[in-house]
Design a protein around this motif. Sequence first.
Motif, mmCIF file in Angstrom:
data_model
loop_
_atom_site.group_PDB
_atom_site.id
_atom_site.type_symbol
_atom_site.label_atom_id
_atom_site.label_comp_id
_atom_site.label_asym_id
_atom_site.label_seq_id
_atom_site.Cartn_x
_atom_site.Cartn_y
_atom_site.Cartn_z
ATOM 1 N N GLY A 167 31.850 88.168 -37.194
ATOM 2 C CA GLY A 167 30.956 88.735 -36.199
ATOM 3 C C GLY A 167 31.223 88.224 -34.797
ATOM 4 O O GLY A 167 31.212 88.991 -33.827
ATOM 5 N N GLY A 170 33.658 89.992 -32.831
ATOM 6 C CA GLY A 170 33.309 91.339 -32.417
ATOM 7 C C GLY A 170 33.547 92.400 -33.466
ATOM 8 O O GLY A 170 33.637 93.588 -33.137
ATOM 9 N N ASP A 173 29.686 94.534 -35.182
ATOM 10 C CA ASP A 173 28.809 95.442 -34.454
ATOM 11 C C ASP A 173 28.953 96.855 -35.014
ATOM 12 O O ASP A 173 30.059 97.397 -35.114
ATOM 13 C CB ASP A 173 29.157 95.455 -32.970
ATOM 14 N N GLY A 174 27.823 97.448 -35.408
ATOM 15 C CA GLY A 174 27.834 98.809 -35.909
ATOM 16 C C GLY A 174 28.376 98.972 -37.309
ATOM 17 O O GLY A 174 28.563 100.106 -37.767
ATOM 18 N N ARG A 190 22.455 89.218 -34.121
ATOM 19 C CA ARG A 190 23.631 89.068 -33.261
ATOM 20 C C ARG A 190 24.383 90.375 -33.026
ATOM 21 O O ARG A 190 25.006 90.538 -31.974
ATOM 22 C CB ARG A 190 24.611 88.065 -33.891
ATOM 23 N N HIS A 191 24.350 91.284 -33.991
ATOM 24 C CA HIS A 191 25.301 92.398 -33.960
ATOM 25 C C HIS A 191 24.577 93.742 -33.943
ATOM 26 O O HIS A 191 24.107 94.227 -34.982
ATOM 27 C CB HIS A 191 26.263 92.278 -35.138
ATOM 28 N N PRO A 192 24.499 94.337 -32.774
ATOM 29 C CA PRO A 192 23.769 95.602 -32.617
ATOM 30 C C PRO A 192 24.320 96.687 -33.534
ATOM 31 O O PRO A 192 25.536 96.850 -33.667
ATOM 32 C CB PRO A 192 24.005 95.965 -31.141
ATOM 33 N N SER A 194 24.366 96.844 -36.665
ATOM 34 C CA SER A 194 24.865 96.424 -37.975
ATOM 35 C C SER A 194 23.797 96.652 -39.039
ATOM 36 O O SER A 194 22.606 96.724 -38.746
ATOM 37 C CB SER A 194 25.284 94.953 -37.954
#
Length: 386
Positions: A167, A170, A173-174, A190-192, A194
């Motif tokens: 994560g 990068g 995310d998603g 942390r991860h938009p 996800s």
Amino acid sequence: MFTGSFSRALAAAWLAMLALAGCSAGAPLLPPLDDAAALQRDHQAFVDAMKPRGAGGARPVVAVLASNEGTEMTDLMLPYAVLQRADVADVRIVAPRAGQVDLFPALQVEGAQDFASFDRAHPAGADYVIVPAMMSDDAPEITGWLNRQAGQGARVIGVCSGARVVGQAGLLDGRRFAGHWYDRGTLLKRHPGSTHVPHRRYVVDRGVATTTGITASVPAMLALVEAIGGREKASAVAADLGAVSWSPAHDSTPFALDNGKRIDYLLDKAAFWRGERWAVEVRDGMDDVSLALATDAWERTGRVRVEAVSPSGPVRLRSGLVLTARPAGAGDVGAPRLPLSATLKPVPQLDRTLCEIAGRHGDARRDWVMLEMEYPAQQRAAACAG
């Protein structure tokens, strides 16, 4: 480099931090409602996503990523050993610096290749990068290299809390992800975009795979062996490990901390100085997987500290991995030894180890170990009766 009691303190703090993260994971999970078709579909999706892409039948290159300062022992040793047993790929341990990798909760290995030399040898990048849990999940040199490898087309497999490192590079995310149970809340924050997927030992989404806790590396690596070398090869390796199945099936509901257990857990982890020192006598050709699983389990009791000893110094394990060992001394005479069976295969060895932990420290301590390792108790009763 971490040594002695300072290393133990850092490891205890790291585990406590993970436990705190898990307590904010959100609402309790509903039980799984799977059928055989759904499990087979998800298994096949992983296998298909991980099939080699290279032309001409060239052996794929697998990089097992490591932090020199602290990488989870079983997350690193087991994927390396399973893939070496299968002999379906060229496998390298790759770290910021060449040489030694300190493992937690115990042991050290030698022979890591540094990023620069790996990149020179493989300018097109690795075919697969396996990412174990690390003491620091956001080291820029590690996350940057991982991101570049993914950009070159490497498929990425985050083992256990290696999902945190994935994560930070990068790559979540998603995406849909599994991950260790105590990372769920942290990763979602942390991860938009996800999405956490419960009740699966491994999950893949657009070339990025993640697994549940430590022991999920067994089924995940067998599924990778199937993707690269075929079902028959995976079956042979599974039989060698004593693994009954490598299905993604998993009931995530038992793996959580309630508020009462949380305090006891953190206090226990902070009391790292209470462990008695055990030795494990290592030798050339020793089974990596049995050694890692048993050592990891005993260390996670919070009552045992394991050191590798050998009359000849470093040893080369069955996979070819070089394990650091200190010479046995007078202080080792009569000291407890890590119980390892010469006849048990690795997965039954773990089941036997859990029985021995319960016998020595009680069922509650055994259950803590299973919680940390996210290990379902499918074979334990038979192992304890044997």
